[in-house]
Write a protein that holds these residues in place. Structure first.
Motif, PDB file in Angstrom:
ATOM      1  N   ILE A   1      -6.019  -6.175  -3.823  1.00 42.60           N
ATOM      2  CA  ILE A   1      -4.922  -5.526  -4.534  1.00 42.60           C
ATOM      3  C   ILE A   1      -3.629  -6.127  -4.006  1.00 42.60           C
ATOM      4  O   ILE A   1      -3.286  -5.971  -2.828  1.00 42.60           O
TER       5      ILE A   1
ATOM      6  N   ALA B   1       2.016   6.309 -11.275  1.00 42.19           N
ATOM      7  CA  ALA B   1       2.008   4.941 -11.813  1.00 42.19           C
ATOM      8  C   ALA B   1       1.120   4.032 -10.969  1.00 42.19           C
ATOM      9  O   ALA B   1       0.370   3.194 -11.500  1.00 42.19           O
ATOM     10  N   TYR B   2       1.184   4.172  -9.639  1.00 48.53           N
ATOM     11  CA  TYR B   2       0.315   3.366  -8.773  1.00 48.53           C
ATOM     12  C   TYR B   2      -1.155   3.659  -9.078  1.00 48.53           C
ATOM     13  O   TYR B   2      -1.984   2.737  -9.142  1.00 48.53           O
TER      14      TYR B   2
ATOM     15  N   MET C   1      -2.427   4.771 -11.865  1.00 54.31           N
ATOM     16  CA  MET C   1      -2.758   4.219 -13.183  1.00 54.31           C
ATOM     17  C   MET C   1      -3.076   2.722 -13.083  1.00 54.31           C
ATOM     18  O   MET C   1      -4.046   2.234 -13.682  1.00 54.31           O
ATOM     19  N   ARG C   2      -2.291   1.994 -12.291  1.00 54.00           N
ATOM     20  CA  ARG C   2      -2.544   0.562 -12.146  1.00 54.00           C
ATOM     21  C   ARG C   2      -3.840   0.301 -11.391  1.00 54.00           C
ATOM     22  O   ARG C   2      -4.567  -0.651 -11.698  1.00 54.00           O
ATOM     23  N   LEU C   3      -4.116   1.136 -10.409  1.00 60.97           N
ATOM     24  CA  LEU C   3      -5.389   0.990  -9.694  1.00 60.97           C
ATOM     25  C   LEU C   3      -6.562   1.249 -10.624  1.00 60.97           C
ATOM     26  O   LEU C   3      -7.609   0.587 -10.522  1.00 60.97           O
ATOM     27  N   ARG C   4      -6.426   2.201 -11.520  1.00 61.01           N
ATOM     28  CA  ARG C   4      -7.519   2.498 -12.453  1.00 61.01           C
ATOM     29  C   ARG C   4      -7.846   1.290 -13.343  1.00 61.01           C
ATOM     30  O   ARG C   4      -8.992   1.085 -13.731  1.00 61.01           O
ATOM     31  N   ARG C   5      -6.822   0.495 -13.663  1.00 62.79           N
ATOM     32  CA  ARG C   5      -7.067  -0.681 -14.484  1.00 62.79           C
ATOM     33  C   ARG C   5      -7.968  -1.673 -13.762  1.00 62.79           C
ATOM     34  O   ARG C   5      -8.747  -2.392 -14.393  1.00 62.79           O
ATOM     35  N   VAL C   6      -7.843  -1.706 -12.430  1.00 61.39           N
ATOM     36  CA  VAL C   6      -8.674  -2.621 -11.646  1.00 61.39           C
ATOM     37  C   VAL C   6     -10.048  -2.015 -11.366  1.00 61.39           C
ATOM     38  O   VAL C   6     -11.078  -2.683 -11.488  1.00 61.39           O
TER      39      VAL C   6
ATOM     40  N   GLN D   1       0.380  -0.072  -3.671  1.00 62.32           N
ATOM     41  CA  GLN D   1      -0.861   0.305  -4.358  1.00 62.32           C
ATOM     42  C   GLN D   1      -2.051   0.148  -3.419  1.00 62.32           C
ATOM     43  O   GLN D   1      -2.970   0.986  -3.413  1.00 62.32           O
TER      44      GLN D   1
END
Length: 647
Positions: A62, A106-107, A109-114, A67
């Motif tokens: 990451i 927001a952090y 949400m971005r982790l969920r994308r990964v 994040q």
């Protein structure tokens, strides 16, 4: 600490693979690599080194630092909710921005994308990392390490050494866990715990290989390990043993002098007892049977005690309480934790403590100790000396001092360096418990009692946890589990039965046991009979001591005379709760004395302070109080009437 020696093993240079020439070593290494990588296909998160996650393209770092920090915090609390406030505190300390909650979201949400949507769950005002078994390398490491040590205790040295090598190969390089993250208090304890486990695993593997007769193969690696961590005396001891077995006695004695110089220069101390004993054995020409065991463990301790009582069949509910107990688990290098689990008779304290103990027993490789202290019941409370004698024998002590203070000191000495769970069941008071508390880092003492044990909280830093009756849903689920189809066929009768039992686990189990022994009696008929005789109907057929009345009798017997009188008076019909002034009217005394008696009853969990200064009784206890008061005479009736009225 730098562990390049351990790292070289993980890269395929374990002494177990260097046996007879390069060809055989290569074949052996291939087999060990296959064993060491077993189960890695399921792994999704790596924290033993830099933090990595598995994505479709393989292992990924990451990139964004904050994040990565959020993920690390969620990872070390996997399976538990971490609040947004906690995450903000880690990210920004005491001065979070106004938009902290939105930024954390927001952090995530971005982790969920990964990671995929199934990995990070929203739980109220926080988040939970959902990871299955085998998906986090640190968890796999700890399980493999525990398995390897079990194999060694059973005398299966090859298998144990192989499992330790497998555990150590999970580490990426020689750095610490979460090596690419800044040091923060919330991560520090877990990182330090894993590092201590790794250091111990390296030494246990070396000890096992020495027991397998591979002193020639491991001697240079032990030299490297001792130089890299010169304050760990165990490594010097193992190196001395390897050199002595190779016939290099002079080098073994020089190794002792080198260790002594380092310890005196760095710490200002002389070598410990084991290292001094190693020097004497070399001088005497002994073979130096150091074995795989960690330093300080006598032979009699090789099999840790496992004394937890059997879990209660059909244990149901208490998810919140189990999570709170999980949160008590200390890191291996953290001070011992003392916790109290208190509540009224029959509320399920022992069942909860035993269930949790079995759930976390792998976190206590030093063993689990248990004693029933008989704080409430027909037997007199167990003296601390008797409980200590049992613990000392379980820990392999060759003698049991008669003096309580001396026995307690020996007990703490035997626990030193061990991570042990101590379950002290049904304590009478704090004085009975104190000599039994462990002092070693990483230990947990869980004390159950009907008394609040406020003294342990005030003086010994115990963490209190009160246990109440079950929720309606938990009571229904318990009856359904115990009565199966009968409860499902008549859910309304089952709920009425739970109400009559006051949602008290002991009462629910007594009712279910009676119904099980009467297969032709319906739940509704049993509940109707119970309504007419609440306590009599909750006696267990053929075993009156297992009934609710017997449990209440034991609590009542611990009270002073004044508290007994007030308890009986509170069984009269009237308001659901009383103040100290109203209690004083009931007993014909002053308000201050009545307040003290109410506090005594509350400490024994025979009344509950529902609101500040207002005390009431659970339904079944009020029935019991009324039963106890049935022969107290007209004086009671006059005082009760003055407060409650004729009706």
């Amino acid at each position: 600490m730098d562990e390049s020696g351990a790292g070289s093993r993980r890269m395929g240079h374990s002494p177990l693979s260097r046996r007879a020439g390069s060809g055989s070593a290569t074949l052996d290494l291939t087999a060990r690599r296959a064993a060491a990588t077993g189960g890695c296909d399921e792994m999704r998160f790596r924290m033993l080194g830099p933090l990595l996650v598995r994505s479709g393209a393989g292992w990924t770092r990451i990139a964004a630092g904050r994040q990565r920090l959020v993920l690390a915090v969620l990872l070390i609390h996997a399976g538990r909710t971490v609040s947004t406030e906690q995450l903000a505190d880690v990210l920004w300390g005491a001065r979070p921005p106004r938009t902290a909650a939105n930024t954390v979201a927001a952090y995530v949400m971005r982790l969920r994308r990964v990671l995929g949507g199934d990995a990070l769950l929203t739980r109220g005002s926080g988040y939970e990392l959902a990871a299955g078994e085998g998906e986090i390398d640190a968890d796999v490491f700890e399980r493999s390490l525990a398995c390897g040590r079990r194999e060694l205790r059973r005398g299966r040295l090859e298998a144990g050494a192989a499992r330790l090598a497998q555990a150590l190969r999970l580490w990426q390089g020689s750095g610490p866990a979460l090596a690419d993250l800044p040091e923060t208090p919330v991560l520090a304890a877990r990182v330090a715990h894993l590092e201590q486990l790794r250091l111990g695993a390296v030494e246990d593997e070396m000890g096992a290989l020495l027991d397998l007769g591979q002193h020639g193969e491991v001697v240079e690696e032990l030299r490297r390990l001792a130089e890299e961590s010169p304050l760990r005396e165990r490594r010097w001891e193992l190196l001395m043993a390897a050199l002595a077995r190779c016939g290099r006695r002079a080098e073994a004695l020089e190794t002792y002098q080198r260790a002594r110089r380092v310890l005196r220069a760095e710490l200002g101390v002389e070598p410990g007892a084991r290292l001094c004993a190693a020097q004497r054995r070399v001088l005497a020409g002994d073979r130096m049977e150091v074995g795989w065991r960690p330093a300080g463990r006598p032979e009699t301790e090789r099999r840790p005690p496992a004394q937890l009582p059997a879990g209660v069949a059909g244990f149901t509910g208490r998810a919140g309480q189990l999570a709170r107990l999980d949160a008590l688990l200390p890191a291996a290098n953290a001070p011992a934790v003392v916790a109290t689990l208190t509540g009224p008779a029959g509320v399920g304290k022992t069942a909860l403590a035993a269930c949790w103990g079995h759930r976390v027993r792998d976190r206590f490789p030093g063993g689990q100790l248990y004693v029933h202290l008989h704080g409430h019941g027909e037997r007199p409370p167990m003296p601390p000396a008797e409980a200590l004698a049992g613990f000392l024998r379980a820990l392999g002590a060759s003698r049991v001092p008669a003096d309580v203070g001396e026995a307690s000191a020996l007990y703490r000495s035997l626990l030193d360096g061990r991570r042990v769970l101590v379950l002290l069941d049904d304590a009478r008071d704090a004085a009975q418990v104190r000599p039994l508390l462990p002092g070693s880092h990483g230990c947990v003492a869980l004390v159950t009692s009907r008394d609040r044990l406020t003294g342990l909280v005030a003086r010994d830093g115990a963490r209190p946890m009160a246990l109440g009756v079950m929720s309606d849903r938990e009571a229904r689920d318990l009856l359904t589990g115990l009565l199966a189809d009968r409860a499902a066929a008549d859910p309304e009768a089952a709920m009425e039965l739970a109400r009559l039992c006051g949602n008290l686990p002991m009462a629910l189990r007594a009712a279910a046991a009676n119904l099980t022994s009467r297969p032709h009696e319906g739940i509704a008929a049993y509940a109707a009979a119970l309504a007419a005789d609440r306590l009599g109907g909750l006696e267990v057929d053929g075993d009156p001591h297992s009934g609710v009345r017997g449990a209440f009798d034991a609590s009542y017997a611990t009270l002073g005379q004044g508290a007994r009188l007030l308890f009986r008076q509170l069984g009269a019909p009237g308001p659901a709760d009383v103040t100290a002034a109203e209690a004083a009217t009931l007993i014909g005394g002053d308000v201050a004395a009545a307040a003290r008696l109410l506090r005594e009853l509350a400490a024994a969990h025979l009344v509950e302070e529902h609101a500040t200064g207002r005390y009431g009784m659970p339904d079944l206890l009020r029935v019991y109080a009324a039963e106890k008061a049935s022969g107290t005479g007209p004086a009671r009736s006059r005082r009760a009437t003055s407060l409650y009225g004729a009706g």
